[in-house]
Design an enzyme around this catalytic site. Structure first.
Site, PDB file in Angstrom:
ATOM      1  N   LYS B  69      39.517   1.156  56.372  1.00 49.54           N
ATOM      2  CA  LYS B  69      40.118   1.545  55.353  1.00 49.54           C
ATOM      3  C   LYS B  69      39.701   1.124  53.939  1.00 49.54           C
ATOM      4  CE  LYS B  69      44.901   0.959  53.339  1.00 49.54           C
ATOM      5  NZ  LYS B  69      46.253   0.363  53.640  1.00 49.54           N
ATOM      6  N   SER B 145      50.234   3.607  54.045  1.00 51.73           N
ATOM      7  CA  SER B 145      49.040   3.933  53.108  1.00 51.73           C
ATOM      8  C   SER B 145      47.867   4.178  54.026  1.00 51.73           C
ATOM      9  CB  SER B 145      48.778   2.847  51.891  1.00 51.73           C
ATOM     10  OG  SER B 145      48.509   1.791  52.558  1.00 51.73           O
ATOM     11  N   SER B 169      52.244  -0.009  56.136  1.00 49.46           N
ATOM     12  CA  SER B 169      51.016   1.021  55.928  1.00 49.46           C
ATOM     13  C   SER B 169      50.091   0.951  57.153  1.00 49.46           C
ATOM     14  CB  SER B 169      50.463   0.341  54.807  1.00 49.46           C
ATOM     15  OG  SER B 169      51.113   0.857  53.618  1.00 49.46           O
TER      16      SER B 169
END
Lengths: 95, 479
Positions: B69, B145, B169
């Protein structure tokens, strides 16, 4: 906890955000709705309840103070928007 | 590359596949598929191939490429948290602790996965850099997210990925993309080198194709870290051994406040069926109560934005990131750099967070929310005296259409109802696929969420693994 009006322009200044008029108007209406929603917390009795800052509290974690290599001057400065010698350059602060 | 981490590991160790071939396979898949999916922001091809050359496949994750990420820093790679304030302007000076641990275990960081800017969002639509599409239906959001991490795993453009979870997330995008997503307990994994959003809530964890894979990654990244005093000293059990323990006799709680109107009826149906499956395997089912559920979202958005407003103060255009060229004094440089660099959701949350911490409002909002957090935590402490794990949907709805919720942040926040309490209470949680629902001719994945006591990842992995072995839903792929 009565419904206070959040002054977006004032808070934006505190947060160092130079919002334009359009953003101020949009955020004002969106944040008013969000604040009206969070008002529901005012209905709870929290008298005598301790606040939780961390879900799993840990205190006074210590490690040995041993020197070890850092990532050095060049790596520290390589992302600088403006470099002046071995320092970060900023606009003049003191008259 | 339709390989789970465990399958890739077997192929590497048997010699059926070399680390270089595996990395090339992932690069090829990304090349073919990512133009449409948009899960990767960038890939450092040469660094990944160089690491493959020296990979030791006997190590726990030897030769396994893992997508990262864009909030987690990898030395000498770009990192932007999908924000214009950092994009093209920041090359990380060191490895995050999770990256050091992955490297020590032989894994290869491969690719920067898209996300909502600074992890603020539930759809990845708040990325300042690019759109990510759900591989099951490319007109829909991948969740967020960690939407890029979930999308690349679901599309078989990655073997596995790291995400971060502040209010869901990891679990929510995993659910919407048909992956397994594990949010470790608060304190289980070091956050050193994770760009901070809300420091009392953030955790790093894996997004994978099975619970077995998630256990292997967590095993490597978990544990104390001298660089992060919140990473707990508690020993990490052998999670792969825990997996095989079965579910017989485990007590599962169904919170009556979670099974309410407002959940999509098809999602309710899939989760009910999953509960029956666990019961058939010998788990005991109990109704439980989490009385403060209705206050969780309000509590979360006060605490998370307050912490975010403080954490994002560091983006001032001085040491790194965007600096406006339209300012001639220091204060204006802060104001203009932040205005130009941050996107709308980030600005909205900074303003809300600054407000709830500001003089005169602190007690009304932030301090009160921290007290309600104590009550929410106590709900779970009480529940876990009666049950070993809690089962519920991960999300109330399947993936929505891109753009559908763009102008209504509050509606978007309300969809976090089932995931945020775990962060507030420091619990561990996993989402595993429990089937699909059909919408407009497309199958869309549904996630089953299992929540466990702090530091009890072993139990939730036992449940999710056992469920996966019986149903095989985790093997379904987008068509």
């Amino acid at each position: 906890m009565s419904a206070q009006k959040l002054d977006v322009a004032h808070i934006a200044n505190l947060a160092r955000l130079d919002l334009n008029e359009e953003e101020i108007a949009t955020f004002q209406s969106q944040l008013d709705k969000i604040l009206a929603y969070v008002e529901k917390l005012s209905g709870l009795d929290v008298e005598g309840i301790e606040p939780t800052a961390h879900a799993i509290p840990v205190f006074d974690v210590m490690r040995d103070d041993v020197a070890r290599p850092g990532f050095g001057l060049e790596k520290a400065l390589r992302n600088a928007p403006r470099r002046v010698g071995d320092q970060f350059g900023v606009p003049k602060v003191i008259e | 590359m339709q390989l789970t981490l465990t399958e890739a590991q077997n192929d590497l160790r048997s010699g059926a596949l070399s680390p270089r071939e595996l990395v090339l396979g992932i690069l090829d898949a990304a090349n073919r598929l990512d133009g449409e999916i948009g899960g990767y922001l960038s890939i450092q091809r040469d660094a990944a191939l160089a690491a493959a050359e020296t990979a030791d496949v006997s190590l726990p994750l030897g030769g396994i490429p893992i997508a990262i990420k864009d909030a987690i820093i990898v030395e000498d790679e770009p990192c932007a948290a999908a924000s214009k304030i950092l994009a093209g302007k920041y090359i990380a000076p060191y490895d995050a602790s999770v990256i050091s641990k992955l490297r020590a275990a032989g894994a290869i960081p491969l690719g920067r996965a898209n996300m909502d800017e600074f992890a603020m969002g539930s759809s990845t639509e708040n990325s300042g850099l690019q759109v990510t599409r759900n591989p099951w239906d490319t007109t829909r959001i991948p969740g967020g997210s960690s939407g890029g991490s979930a999308a690349v795993v679901a599309a078989d453009e990655a073997i596995a990925a790291l995400g971060s979870d502040t209010g869901g997330s990891i679990r929510q995008p995993a659910a919407l993309c048909g992956c397994v997503g594990l949010k470790p307990s608060y304190g289980r994994v070091s956050r050193y080198g994770l760009i901070a959003f809300a420091s009392s809530l953030d955790q790093i964890g894996p997004i994978t194709k099975s619970s077995e894979d998630a256990a292997k990654i967590l095993q490597v990244i978990a544990g104390p870290d001298p660089q992060d005093s919140t990473a707990l000293e508690a020993p990490v059990p052998d999670l792969s051994a825990e997996l095989e323990q079965g579910v017989k006799g485990l007590r599962i709680g169904l919170p009556k406040e979670y099974f309410i109107d407002g959940i999509d009826p098809d999602i309710r149906d899939r989760v009910d069926a999953a509960v029956k499956e666990l019961e058939a395997q010998g788990a005991e089912i109990h109704e439980i109560s989490l009385p403060h559920t209705e206050y969780a979202i309000a509590t979360y958005y006060i605490i998370a934005t307050a912490e975010a407003s403080a954490n994002l103060a560091r983006f001032d255009g001085v040491r790194y990131g965007h600096r406006s060229d339209k300012a001639d004094n220091l204060i204006d440089q802060y104001r203009r750099s932040r205005e130009e660099g941050f996107g709308d959701e980030v600005k909205r949350r900074i303003i809300l967070g600054t407000y709830v911490l500001s003089s005169g409002y602190y007690d009304q909002y932030y301090n009160r929310a921290q007290k309600v957090r104590t009550l929410i935590r106590k709900d779970f402490t009480d529940a876990f005296e009666k049950v070993d794990a809690i089962v519920c949907p991960t999300t109330p709805h399947p993936a929505f259409k891109l753009g559908e919720m763009a102008d209504d942040p509050l509606q978007m926040y309300l969809a976090d109802i089932f995931t945020i309490a775990a962060n507030l209470a420091g619990l561990c949680g996993i989402s595993t696929p429990c089937g699909t629902v059909n919408r407009e001719g497309k199958e869309l994945p549904v996630g089953l969420q299992i929540l466990g006591k702090p530091l009890d990842e072993g139990t939730i992995l036992r449940l999710s693994h056992s469920y996966e072995q019986a149903t095989g839903f985790h093997k379904a792929r987008p068509v």
